[in-house]
Design a protein around this motif. Structure first.
Motif, PDB file in Angstrom:
ATOM      1  N   ARG A  91      18.858  14.657 -10.149  1.00  8.93           N
ATOM      2  CA  ARG A  91      18.391  15.957  -9.352  1.00  8.93           C
ATOM      3  C   ARG A  91      17.072  16.108  -9.460  1.00  8.93           C
ATOM      4  NH1 ARG A  91      22.326  20.630  -9.606  1.00  8.93           N
ATOM      5  NH2 ARG A  91      21.177  21.125  -7.786  1.00  8.93           N
ATOM      6  N   HIS A  92      16.256  17.151  -8.549  1.00  5.60           N
ATOM      7  CA  HIS A  92      15.115  17.280  -8.494  1.00  5.60           C
ATOM      8  C   HIS A  92      14.799  18.364  -9.843  1.00  5.60           C
ATOM      9  CE1 HIS A  92      10.879  18.159  -7.359  1.00  5.60           C
ATOM     10  NE2 HIS A  92      11.278  19.311  -7.458  1.00  5.60           N
ATOM     11  N   VAL A  93      15.521  19.027 -10.310  1.00  5.88           N
ATOM     12  CA  VAL A  93      15.540  19.924 -11.532  1.00  5.88           C
ATOM     13  C   VAL A  93      15.335  18.975 -12.620  1.00  5.88           C
ATOM     14  CG1 VAL A  93      16.326  21.647 -12.672  1.00  5.88           C
ATOM     15  CG2 VAL A  93      16.262  21.922 -10.415  1.00  5.88           C
ATOM     16  N   GLY A  94      16.000  17.981 -12.634  1.00  3.52           N
ATOM     17  CA  GLY A  94      16.288  17.136 -13.880  1.00  3.52           C
ATOM     18  C   GLY A  94      15.092  16.123 -13.956  1.00  3.52           C
ATOM     19  N   CYS A  95      14.536  15.866 -12.573  1.00  2.00           N
ATOM     20  CA  CYS A  95      13.271  15.193 -12.598  1.00  2.00           C
ATOM     21  C   CYS A  95      12.114  16.220 -13.197  1.00  2.00           C
ATOM     22  CB  CYS A  95      12.990  14.557 -11.189  1.00  2.00           C
ATOM     23  SG  CYS A  95      14.119  13.222 -10.938  1.00  2.00           S
TER      24      CYS A  95
END
Length: 124
Positions: free
Chosen positions: A29-33
């Motif tokens: 997910r973007h937050v993880g990235c």
């Protein structure tokens, strides 16, 4: 070792990281990235990076740093990617995303990425 850069750059590189991981069969997910990108820059997570980024001067890009600094960054980034479970693709993803370098390789034909020195006019 911390690498200080503009928020627009780290967010753009997080998007590049997401695309690169997807090309290698991983869905993050973007937050993880954003958190992984912050870790690649020497912070524990994006929120720590965001609160600390302006506490120091901007860091030199790999192309402008001495060999010892570049090697230390590379070793740190390889370790972070391994800790995140991406050992098998760490080198390829780091080459594609180039988190602490000025020049970016296109992820696919048609991608254009400007040199940060010319695109860093907006501070988020």
């Amino acid at each position: 070792m911390r690498f200080f850069t503009y928020e627009t750059r780290i967010k753009r590189d997080a998007k590049r990281l997401k695309k690169s991981l997807a090309r290698h069969g991983y869905d993050l997910r973007h937050v993880g990235c954003l958190d992984l990108m912050a870790r690649l820059h020497g912070f524990s997570r994006f929120t720590e990076w965001k609160s600390a980024v302006w506490d120091g001067p901007l860091s030199a890009f790999d192309e402008d740093a001495d060999d010892a600094v570049v090697e230390a960054r590379f070793q740190h980034q390889e370790r972070v990617m391994t800790e995140a479970g991406f050992t098998d693709i760490a080198g390829a993803v780091l080459d594609e995303v180039n988190p602490t370098g000025r020049h970016k390789q296109p992820l696919h034909s048609g991608d254009e990425f400007a040199d940060d020195a010319s695109s860093a006019s907006g501070l988020d």
